[in-house]
Motif scaffolding. Structure first.
Motif, PDB file in Angstrom:
ATOM      1  N   GLU A 289       0.919  -1.026   0.020  1.00 24.25           N
ATOM      2  CA  GLU A 289      -0.160  -0.091   0.120  1.00 24.25           C
ATOM      3  C   GLU A 289       0.809   1.292   0.128  1.00 24.25           C
ATOM      4  O   GLU A 289       0.497   2.323  -0.613  1.00 24.25           O
ATOM      5  N   ILE A 290       2.038   1.095   0.648  1.00 26.74           N
ATOM      6  CA  ILE A 290       3.001   2.336   0.845  1.00 26.74           C
ATOM      7  C   ILE A 290       3.854   2.530  -0.333  1.00 26.74           C
ATOM      8  O   ILE A 290       3.957   3.681  -0.781  1.00 26.74           O
ATOM      9  N   LEU A 291       4.220   1.342  -0.826  1.00 31.32           N
ATOM     10  CA  LEU A 291       5.046   1.520  -2.082  1.00 31.32           C
ATOM     11  C   LEU A 291       4.226   2.183  -3.292  1.00 31.32           C
ATOM     12  O   LEU A 291       4.573   2.641  -4.244  1.00 31.32           O
ATOM     13  N   GLU A 292       2.861   1.734  -3.361  1.00 33.48           N
ATOM     14  CA  GLU A 292       1.961   2.231  -4.390  1.00 33.48           C
ATOM     15  C   GLU A 292       1.864   3.565  -4.482  1.00 33.48           C
ATOM     16  O   GLU A 292       2.202   4.175  -5.628  1.00 33.48           O
ATOM     17  N   ALA A 293       1.905   4.232  -3.346  1.00 34.08           N
ATOM     18  CA  ALA A 293       2.114   5.903  -3.391  1.00 34.08           C
ATOM     19  C   ALA A 293       3.333   6.234  -3.647  1.00 34.08           C
ATOM     20  O   ALA A 293       3.422   7.194  -4.158  1.00 34.08           O
TER      21      ALA A 293
ATOM     22  N   SER B  64       4.887  11.949  -0.100  1.00 34.70           N
ATOM     23  CA  SER B  64       3.738  11.182  -0.564  1.00 34.70           C
ATOM     24  C   SER B  64       3.869   9.757   0.212  1.00 34.70           C
ATOM     25  O   SER B  64       2.901   9.237   0.606  1.00 34.70           O
ATOM     26  N   THR B  65       4.987   9.237   0.201  1.00 36.93           N
ATOM     27  CA  THR B  65       5.205   8.181   1.033  1.00 36.93           C
ATOM     28  C   THR B  65       4.756   8.287   2.433  1.00 36.93           C
ATOM     29  O   THR B  65       4.124   7.284   3.209  1.00 36.93           O
ATOM     30  N   SER B  66       5.156   9.380   3.167  1.00 42.33           N
ATOM     31  CA  SER B  66       4.901   9.454   4.350  1.00 42.33           C
ATOM     32  C   SER B  66       3.299   9.741   4.699  1.00 42.33           C
ATOM     33  O   SER B  66       2.945   9.425   5.934  1.00 42.33           O
ATOM     34  N   ILE B  67       2.659  10.394   3.853  1.00 41.32           N
ATOM     35  CA  ILE B  67       1.130  10.432   3.909  1.00 41.32           C
ATOM     36  C   ILE B  67       0.692   9.144   3.787  1.00 41.32           C
ATOM     37  O   ILE B  67      -0.265   8.752   4.692  1.00 41.32           O
ATOM     38  N   ALA B  68       1.202   7.969   3.113  1.00 46.59           N
ATOM     39  CA  ALA B  68       0.857   6.978   2.966  1.00 46.59           C
ATOM     40  C   ALA B  68       1.064   6.068   4.195  1.00 46.59           C
ATOM     41  O   ALA B  68      -0.004   5.425   4.645  1.00 46.59           O
ATOM     42  N   VAL B  69       2.022   6.467   4.875  1.00 47.51           N
ATOM     43  CA  VAL B  69       2.372   5.535   6.291  1.00 47.51           C
ATOM     44  C   VAL B  69       1.284   6.137   7.238  1.00 47.51           C
ATOM     45  O   VAL B  69       0.921   5.420   7.871  1.00 47.51           O
TER      46      VAL B  69
ATOM     47  N   ILE C 216       5.614   5.024  -5.786  1.00 49.56           N
ATOM     48  CA  ILE C 216       5.912   4.569  -6.942  1.00 49.56           C
ATOM     49  C   ILE C 216       4.931   5.686  -7.827  1.00 49.56           C
ATOM     50  O   ILE C 216       5.466   6.308  -8.866  1.00 49.56           O
ATOM     51  N   ALA C 217       4.055   5.798  -7.407  1.00 48.11           N
ATOM     52  CA  ALA C 217       3.047   6.825  -8.212  1.00 48.11           C
ATOM     53  C   ALA C 217       3.556   7.998  -8.475  1.00 48.11           C
ATOM     54  O   ALA C 217       3.561   8.791  -9.413  1.00 48.11           O
ATOM     55  N   GLN C 218       4.201   8.514  -6.947  1.00 44.34           N
ATOM     56  CA  GLN C 218       4.795   9.868  -7.203  1.00 44.34           C
ATOM     57  C   GLN C 218       6.207   9.821  -7.920  1.00 44.34           C
ATOM     58  O   GLN C 218       6.405  10.848  -8.549  1.00 44.34           O
ATOM     59  N   MET C 219       6.857   8.711  -7.641  1.00 38.73           N
ATOM     60  CA  MET C 219       8.230   8.784  -8.444  1.00 38.73           C
ATOM     61  C   MET C 219       7.573   9.053 -10.053  1.00 38.73           C
ATOM     62  O   MET C 219       8.648   9.480 -10.752  1.00 38.73           O
ATOM     63  N   LYS C 220       6.694   8.446 -10.554  1.00 39.13           N
ATOM     64  CA  LYS C 220       6.479   8.321 -12.102  1.00 39.13           C
ATOM     65  C   LYS C 220       5.767   9.675 -12.426  1.00 39.13           C
ATOM     66  O   LYS C 220       5.864  10.177 -13.847  1.00 39.13           O
ATOM     67  N   THR C 221       5.510  10.656 -11.570  1.00 35.42           N
ATOM     68  CA  THR C 221       5.086  11.960 -12.045  1.00 35.42           C
ATOM     69  C   THR C 221       6.134  13.052 -11.484  1.00 35.42           C
ATOM     70  O   THR C 221       6.355  13.956 -12.422  1.00 35.42           O
TER      71      THR C 221
END
Length: 424
Positions: A66-70, A308-313, A72-77
């Motif tokens: 769940e955290i990786l998804e956030a 973005s990762t920290s928000i997912a955390v 990776i999505a941010q890395m792509k943008t």
């Protein structure tokens, strides 16, 4: 077909290309190549139950999907801009943090490491108070920068031969010769004595860990922080609470200081906030934060991916009730460790809160059982369990697992530890 070079080759390359200060656990260390929630895997495919979490970093588990998804999505943008350009993740994270930080603390300055956060907190305290001196406690660990190393009171980490003399170190709440309450009372007396002898006008802040992690899971009694805060307020000295290792649900509360019903003036956070992504912050209320007006920035601190990762955390901690999980499983683990203490004289003390627990090991003569600690760690590793150690004598077993462990995991660790202790 993998390209793993193996443990021996890694150690060889470490010796050739890294600094000699870079050490590792175990006589026969595995090469760790993969993580999955509470598990790590080595180059031979062996699975390990991780009960150290990279020193309280992986609170939400390794490679949490769940955290990786956030991330990776941010890395792509958008990966990076620095704070001189506007981007949304950093302000969204700051806003989200404001809802979980203690009391009226709502402003954050983002950086990358716990050392940076503590350095920034000390700077902020000096800017706000106009004073210079800092008080720190014995057994503390606050970082490896010049000033935070000066505020660190574990000899093995004070490697600079010319540390800053603006830091005064006083006794903490631990003594192997006194009950906890008595040692804590002595600590307060020593702090008051230092303030009186050097003058309150010379001290900007006291920096303190709610539980001293690397110092040996030193856990103050319930009343300690309230009396300490009263003493500091009386002398117009700020309290900086270092939650780098204790934060984000580990102790059964979002922050360990909440177990003591005290709101610090400045709080520092790192480690578990990014669940493996480098991010940290020092945080304060409106009034104290308003003192920091001169230009400052962190090139990589709070970058879009880390934010973005920290928000997912934070979302994951809330969604999965990790505070409650840590409290419940921590109680089970502590009960089991206390039972082992009754059975094995080598265990002299069990302390900590939630899933941040320590078991101090002492020999019959009262000396730190450092060699036995290493044997236990090696034995647990061979049984597929990775555990930490800390304390001045490196004789405290450190139980700081990902907060996604299960009751079965707790029972497994207790069973394997019992077996190894029986065979020492």
């Amino acid at each position: 077909m993998n390209n793993y070079i193996g443990s021996a080759k890694i150690i060889e390359k470490k010796r050739e290309f890294l600094f000699p200060c870079s050490h590792h656990f175990y006589k026969n260390p595995p090469q760790i190549v993969r993580g999955e929630m509470q598990y790590l895997f080595d180059s031979q495919g062996k699975q390990y139950l991780d009960f150290f979490a990279g020193v309280s970093v992986m609170n939400c588990g390794h490679c949490n999907p769940e955290i990786l998804e956030a991330s990776i999505a941010q890395m792509k943008t958008l990966q990076h801009t620095t704070t001189i350009y506007l981007n949304q993740p950093i302000v969204d994270l700051a806003e989200k943090l404001s809802h979980v930080l203690p009391g009226d603390i709502k402003h954050s300055f983002f950086c990358c490491t716990g050392s940076e956060a503590n350095e920034g907190a000390i700077l902020l305290a000096r800017l706000y108070t106009g004073k210079n001196g800092i008080i720190s406690l014995s057994n503390s660990l606050h970082g490896r920068t010049y000033l935070t190393m000066s505020a660190t009171a574990i000899p093995m980490w004070r490697v600079d031969p010319a540390l800053d003399t603006s830091v005064t170190i006083v006794p903490n709440v631990y003594s192997k010769d006194k009950p906890l309450d008595e040692a804590a009372r002595d600590s307060l007396k020593e702090i008051e004595k230092v303030i009186q002898s050097k003058g309150a006008d010379n001290f900007a802040a006291l920096i303190i860990e709610p539980i001293q992690g690397n110092g040996g899971i030193i856990t103050p009694p319930k009343w300690y922080f309230k009396e300490l805060k009263t003493l500091l307020e009386k002398n117009k000295i700020l309290m900086i609470v270092d939650e780098v290792q204790t934060g984000f649900a580990r102790t059964g509360k979002m922050f360990a200081i909440e177990n003591y019903d005290v709101v610090p003036d400045i709080i520092t956070i790192a480690k578990a906030l990014g669940n493996g992504m480098p991010i940290s912050a020092f945080c304060a209320n409106d009034e104290i934060a308003s003192a920091f007006t001169k230009p400052s920035a962190s090139t990589l601190g709070g970058n879009p991916v880390a934010s973005s990762t920290s928000i997912a955390v934070l979302d994951y901690i809330e969604k999965n009730n990790l505070c409650e999980v840590a409290e419940k499983l921590g109680a089970k683990l502590k009960t089991g460790l206390l039972n082992l203490k009754e059975k094995h004289p080598l265990i002299s003390d069990i302390r900590g809160l939630g899933l941040m627990l320590g078991a101090e090991l002492l020999k019959e003569n009262g000396e730190p059982a450092s060699e036995e600690t290493d044997l236990i760690l090696e034995g647990l590793k061979d049984e597929g369990i990775l555990l930490g150690k800390n304390g001045l004598g490196r004789n405290v077993l450190a139980f700081q697992p990902p907060l996604v462990i299960t009751e079965d995991d707790v029972e497994l660790v207790l069973s394997k530890l019992d077996k190894i202790l029986c065979n020492l």
